[in-house]
Write a protein that holds these residues in place. Sequence first.
Motif, short mmCIF file in Angstrom:
data_model
loop_
_atom_site.label_atom_id
_atom_site.label_comp_id
_atom_site.label_asym_id
_atom_site.label_seq_id
_atom_site.Cartn_x
_atom_site.Cartn_y
_atom_site.Cartn_z
N SER A 199 0.83 -1.20 0.00
CA SER A 199 0.00 0.00 0.00
C SER A 199 0.87 1.25 0.00
O SER A 199 2.08 1.20 0.19
CB SER A 199 -0.85 0.00 1.28
OG SER A 199 0.02 0.07 2.40
N VAL A 200 0.20 2.39 -0.18
CA VAL A 200 0.86 3.69 -0.11
C VAL A 200 1.48 3.90 1.28
O VAL A 200 2.58 4.44 1.40
CB VAL A 200 -0.16 4.80 -0.46
CG1 VAL A 200 0.34 6.16 -0.02
CG2 VAL A 200 -0.45 4.80 -1.95
N GLU A 201 0.80 3.41 2.32
CA GLU A 201 1.30 3.57 3.70
C GLU A 201 2.62 2.81 3.88
O GLU A 201 3.56 3.33 4.48
CB GLU A 201 0.27 3.06 4.73
CG GLU A 201 -0.98 3.92 4.87
CD GLU A 201 -1.91 3.85 3.65
OE1 GLU A 201 -1.96 2.79 2.98
OE2 GLU A 201 -2.56 4.87 3.36
N ILE A 202 2.65 1.57 3.40
CA ILE A 202 3.89 0.78 3.51
C ILE A 202 4.99 1.43 2.68
O ILE A 202 6.14 1.52 3.10
CB ILE A 202 3.65 -0.69 3.05
CG1 ILE A 202 2.68 -1.40 4.02
CG2 ILE A 202 4.96 -1.46 2.94
CD1 ILE A 202 3.25 -1.74 5.39
N ALA A 203 4.63 1.94 1.51
CA ALA A 203 5.61 2.62 0.65
C ALA A 203 6.23 3.80 1.40
O ALA A 203 7.45 3.98 1.37
CB ALA A 203 4.95 3.10 -0.65
N ASP A 204 5.41 4.54 2.10
CA ASP A 204 5.92 5.70 2.85
C ASP A 204 6.92 5.29 3.93
O ASP A 204 7.93 5.96 4.14
CB ASP A 204 4.76 6.48 3.48
CG ASP A 204 4.08 7.39 2.47
OD1 ASP A 204 4.73 7.73 1.45
OD2 ASP A 204 2.92 7.77 2.69
N ARG A 205 6.63 4.19 4.62
CA ARG A 205 7.56 3.73 5.66
C ARG A 205 8.90 3.30 5.04
O ARG A 205 9.95 3.52 5.63
CB ARG A 205 6.94 2.59 6.47
CG ARG A 205 5.89 3.11 7.45
CD ARG A 205 5.16 2.00 8.16
NE ARG A 205 5.98 1.35 9.19
CZ ARG A 205 5.53 0.32 9.93
NH1 ARG A 205 4.31 -0.15 9.73
NH2 ARG A 205 6.29 -0.22 10.84
N CYS A 206 8.83 2.70 3.87
CA CYS A 206 10.06 2.29 3.18
C CYS A 206 10.83 3.52 2.67
O CYS A 206 12.06 3.57 2.77
CB CYS A 206 9.73 1.36 2.03
SG CYS A 206 8.95 -0.17 2.59
N LEU A 207 10.12 4.49 2.14
CA LEU A 207 10.76 5.71 1.65
C LEU A 207 11.50 6.41 2.79
O LEU A 207 12.61 6.92 2.60
CB LEU A 207 9.71 6.66 1.06
CG LEU A 207 9.11 6.23 -0.29
CD1 LEU A 207 7.84 7.02 -0.60
CD2 LEU A 207 10.12 6.41 -1.42
N LYS A 208 10.89 6.40 3.95
CA LYS A 208 11.49 7.03 5.12
C LYS A 208 12.81 6.36 5.50
O LYS A 208 13.69 6.98 6.08
CB LYS A 208 10.51 6.93 6.30
CG LYS A 208 10.37 8.23 7.08
CD LYS A 208 9.48 8.05 8.28
CE LYS A 208 8.11 8.67 8.02
NZ LYS A 208 7.14 8.36 9.10
N MET A 209 12.92 5.07 5.16
CA MET A 209 14.14 4.32 5.48
C MET A 209 15.13 4.33 4.32
O MET A 209 16.00 3.47 4.24
CB MET A 209 13.80 2.87 5.83
CG MET A 209 13.23 2.72 7.21
SD MET A 209 13.05 0.98 7.63
CE MET A 209 11.62 0.53 6.65
N ASN A 210 14.98 5.30 3.40
CA ASN A 210 16.02 5.43 2.39
C ASN A 210 15.90 4.38 1.27
O ASN A 210 16.87 4.05 0.61
CB ASN A 210 17.38 5.30 3.10
CG ASN A 210 18.51 5.92 2.34
OD1 ASN A 210 18.27 6.67 1.39
ND2 ASN A 210 19.72 5.59 2.73
N PHE A 211 14.68 3.84 1.09
CA PHE A 211 14.47 2.84 0.04
C PHE A 211 13.80 3.45 -1.18
O PHE A 211 12.96 4.34 -1.05
CB PHE A 211 13.64 1.65 0.57
CG PHE A 211 14.48 0.66 1.30
CD1 PHE A 211 14.96 -0.48 0.66
CD2 PHE A 211 14.84 0.88 2.62
CE1 PHE A 211 15.76 -1.38 1.32
CE2 PHE A 211 15.66 -0.03 3.30
CZ PHE A 211 16.12 -1.16 2.65
N TYR A 212 14.18 2.92 -2.33
CA TYR A 212 13.51 3.25 -3.58
C TYR A 212 12.37 2.25 -3.77
O TYR A 212 12.45 1.12 -3.30
CB TYR A 212 14.46 3.12 -4.76
CG TYR A 212 15.52 4.19 -4.83
CD1 TYR A 212 15.44 5.21 -5.77
CD2 TYR A 212 16.61 4.18 -3.96
CE1 TYR A 212 16.41 6.20 -5.85
CE2 TYR A 212 17.59 5.17 -4.04
CZ TYR A 212 17.49 6.17 -4.98
OH TYR A 212 18.46 7.14 -5.06
N ILE A 213 11.34 2.67 -4.50
CA ILE A 213 10.22 1.79 -4.81
C ILE A 213 10.32 1.41 -6.28
O ILE A 213 10.32 2.29 -7.16
CB ILE A 213 8.87 2.51 -4.55
CG1 ILE A 213 8.77 3.03 -3.11
CG2 ILE A 213 7.71 1.58 -4.90
CD1 ILE A 213 8.73 1.99 -2.03
#
Length: 255
Positions: A158-172
Amino acid sequence: MLFDTHVHLNADQFEDDLEQVLKRANEAGVEQMVVVGFDEKTIKKAIELVETYDFLYAAVGWHPVDAIDMTEEHLSWLEELASHPKVVALGEMGLDYHWDKSPKDVQKDVFRKQIHLAKKVNLPIIIHNRDADQDIVEILEAEGADEVGGIMHCFGGSVEIADRCLKMNFYISLGGPVTFKNARRPKEVAKHVPADKLLIETDCPYLAPHPNRGKRNEPAYVKLVAEEIAALRETTYEQLAQQTTENAKKLFKIT
Ligand SMILES: [Zn+2]
Ligand SMILES: [Zn+2]
């Protein structure tokens, strides 16, 4: 000017016609690719390929489905390979709760060990996640994976999980599923992710995009993924291609 960040050209499915596949990729504008090895056989083949072709790079890791087969020797081998000039990331690694060959606790242990290794050798990581959103994010957060960052490959969350990953310096990274008519979540994510955090991939020979769904996937089809994402984001194909290529080169430190 396309960069396919996740290919398995090391799979048996490409044994007979690799040259043709590479030619079609080139004609479609795919200039660079990362060949992902995920067990003994596919890692060896990935290294062989990147030592043969200039435009191919490798990622090496241990797949969660086969986590139960990973030994300490394998881990040391991954550490050795990390200093190979064409190894640009560790992975794919992660959790896969769809298959039960490896118990969850074994998968988690093997995942953690590889995150530790990535921090030691300072390489980004490529994350495979199937039906394990919460556990993936919790482990990445707990292990301080933001120190190396990396890619959430073929992201289906989801968009929510994507945001948590983005916060950790991850690309989607998005692949074939974003082109499927019923793929609500990948389409939402495609619109949501900041331009400088977006990547594209095929994960070939798996997950061929529409209208090739169900067939063998190949790097040339990453163009279909790029076209779909450009349309969703209301930007041009050229711009999307250029931005995602820049992002990939930055992450993998390719000049
Ligand atoms: Zn995967
Ligand atoms: Zn893969």
